[in-house]
Design an enzyme around this catalytic site. Structure first.
Site, PDB file in Angstrom:
ATOM      1  N   ARG A 163       0.821  -1.223   0.000  1.00 25.45           N
ATOM      2  CA  ARG A 163       0.000   0.000   0.000  1.00 25.45           C
ATOM      3  C   ARG A 163       0.859   1.279   0.000  1.00 25.45           C
ATOM      4  O   ARG A 163       0.490   2.285   0.601  1.00 25.45           O
ATOM      5  CB  ARG A 163      -0.946   0.043   1.208  1.00 25.45           C
ATOM      6  CG  ARG A 163      -1.949  -1.091   1.270  1.00 25.45           C
ATOM      7  CD  ARG A 163      -2.980  -0.985   0.157  1.00 25.45           C
ATOM      8  NE  ARG A 163      -4.110  -1.859   0.414  1.00 25.45           N
ATOM      9  CZ  ARG A 163      -4.156  -3.155   0.079  1.00 25.45           C
ATOM     10  NH1 ARG A 163      -3.136  -3.723  -0.560  1.00 25.45           N
ATOM     11  NH2 ARG A 163      -5.226  -3.872   0.355  1.00 25.45           N
ATOM     12  N   SER A 234     -11.023  -1.237   3.303  1.00 25.15           N
ATOM     13  CA  SER A 234     -10.246  -1.468   4.535  1.00 25.15           C
ATOM     14  C   SER A 234      -9.840  -0.130   5.130  1.00 25.15           C
ATOM     15  O   SER A 234      -9.198   0.670   4.457  1.00 25.15           O
ATOM     16  CB  SER A 234      -8.966  -2.230   4.232  1.00 25.15           C
ATOM     17  OG  SER A 234      -9.256  -3.510   3.774  1.00 25.15           O
ATOM     18  N   GLU A 336      -5.276   2.868   6.784  1.00 21.61           N
ATOM     19  CA  GLU A 336      -4.890   2.705   5.385  1.00 21.61           C
ATOM     20  C   GLU A 336      -5.477   3.866   4.594  1.00 21.61           C
ATOM     21  O   GLU A 336      -4.904   4.342   3.618  1.00 21.61           O
ATOM     22  CB  GLU A 336      -5.459   1.378   4.872  1.00 21.61           C
ATOM     23  CG  GLU A 336      -4.836   0.932   3.578  1.00 21.61           C
ATOM     24  CD  GLU A 336      -5.835   0.357   2.627  1.00 21.61           C
ATOM     25  OE1 GLU A 336      -6.075   0.992   1.585  1.00 21.61           O
ATOM     26  OE2 GLU A 336      -6.378  -0.727   2.914  1.00 21.61           O
TER      27      GLU A 336
END
Ligand code: EPU
Length: 340
Positions: A163, A234, A336
């Site tokens: 990520r 998420s 995130e």
């Protein structure tokens, strides 16, 4: 073509469906527009948005939001039989996934139905079911605001990791305009993640489209559709912990063995543990806090349940989760979702 809108409402530009505004919205349809845009841009008060599917606006945004509407796509096959796609940053990622599956090429099928646009997907190195976009990226073309010129970066120059990427590390420097993907002829299905293989056990012949349909069915079972309920997927990253921390969790849970904790060893002392499991064990699954709720089937997702949530309400739930998880397990979750 450049379109500039003042005091622009972002309700349909963030998948959390927060009703907020930005001072200025600029969209552009071609790479050359960026020369003009960059001349007038306040470099300290802007950011580039895609579909807004991984963003939490913490309030109205006082600067400029740039949105690429570069929508061209070229597909080609070279003499070795490898397929290449060059896609404009404003295209929907899932449209690319669909076309590659339709062409019968392996590579992107596990990324089916991930919300977001081509440009943002490389910034964040999106991933699901054992595939990350970095596995397919050949080159990224972007405008470098520092040197005022276009650059083409090879995959290894993009510094991709979980990520993360160069574009995120050097935030505000690069504006992604096009991404070139490579689908090597010899690529095969990647069914190693979780129980994906079990879902496909009875299939007669495996095709990228069949795997795509299977992934979509798995996602639909666990994740809310952003078209129906506001969320940003998420909310937290899966934390990397040490062996000692894992053993500590075992003690806290009163388990006989660390195997009772879902985890994945990256190397000897780096262990990835699902944030969903930690949050679940703190009792958050399905819990409602006013307009906001922790998704009942996947507690890693915070949702705008009523459509009326404010940024403050979401941040409140975020802080509650972080606090409970740190109090119970001594592990600090990090979001995130990007906070703007
Ligand atoms: N779990 C629970 N309770 C639950 C749900 C899950 O304990 O209610 C535990 C289970 O042990 C499960 C584990 O969490 O095995 C992991 O769950 P899952 O495989 O569903 O995936 P994840 O690690 O929670 C990541 C990505 C998702 C991606 C899936 C599938 C991150 C932060 N999230 O989630 O990405 O779809 O894997 O590959 O890495 C996103 O980025 O928005 C996103 C949805």
């Amino acid at each position: 073509m450049i379109t500039t809108l003042e005091n622009y409402n972002l309700l349909h530009s963030n998948t959390f469906r927060l009703n907020i505004n930005c001072a200025r919205w600029i969209s552009y349809t071609s790479e050359s527009d960026l020369y003009d845009i960059s001349e007038k841009l306040d470099r300290h008060n802007f950011f580039s948005i895609g579909e807004g599917s991984n963003i939490l606006f913490t309030g109205d945004y006082s600067g400029t939001i740039l949105h690429s509407e570069i929508l061209d796509m070229e597909m080609s096959i070279d003499a070795n039989g490898d397929m290449f796609i060059i896609a404009g940053a404003g295209l929907k990622m899932d449209d690319i996934v669909y076309h590659t599956c339709l062409a019968g090429r392996w590579g992107m099928e596990n990324l089916s139905h991930i919300p977001g646009e081509v440009g943002a997907s490389v910034v964040q190195n999106v991933g699901a079911y054992g595939t990350e976009i970095k596995d397919l990226v050949d080159e990224v073309r972007c405008f470098d605001l520092q040197d005022n010129k276009f650059v083409t970066l090879k995959n290894k120059d993009c510094r991709f990791s979980y990520r993360n990427s160069l574009f995120k590390e050097q935030k505000g420097r690069y504006i992604v305009t096009k991404v070139k993907y490579k689908f090597a002829k010899e690529r095969e299905a990647n069914l190693e993640y979780g129980n994906l293989k079990d879902h496909l056990r009875d299939a007669d012949s495996l095709t990228p489209m069949l795997v795509r349909d299977t992934i979509i069915a798995i996602r639909d079972e666990k994740l809310p559709r952003v078209e129906e309920i506001g969320s940003a997927g998420s909310f937290f990253k899966n934390p990397i912990i040490s062996k000692k921390e894992l053993e500590n969790i075992q003690k806290i849970m009163g388990f006989e063995n660390v195997r009772q904790i879902p985890h994945y060893e990256i190397n000897h002392n780096e262990i990835k543990i699902p944030a969903a499991w930690l949050i679940d064990k703190c009792g958050f699954k399905g819990k409602r806090f006013g307009n906001v709720s922790v998704w009942e089937k996947q507690p890693l997702v915070i949702v705008n349940l009523t459509g009326k949530a404010t940024p403050e309400e979401i941040i409140d739930v975020e802080n509650k989760i972080i606090k409970e998880v740190v109090d119970k397990f001594g592990i600090t979750l990090s979001p995130e979702v990007e906070h703007i």
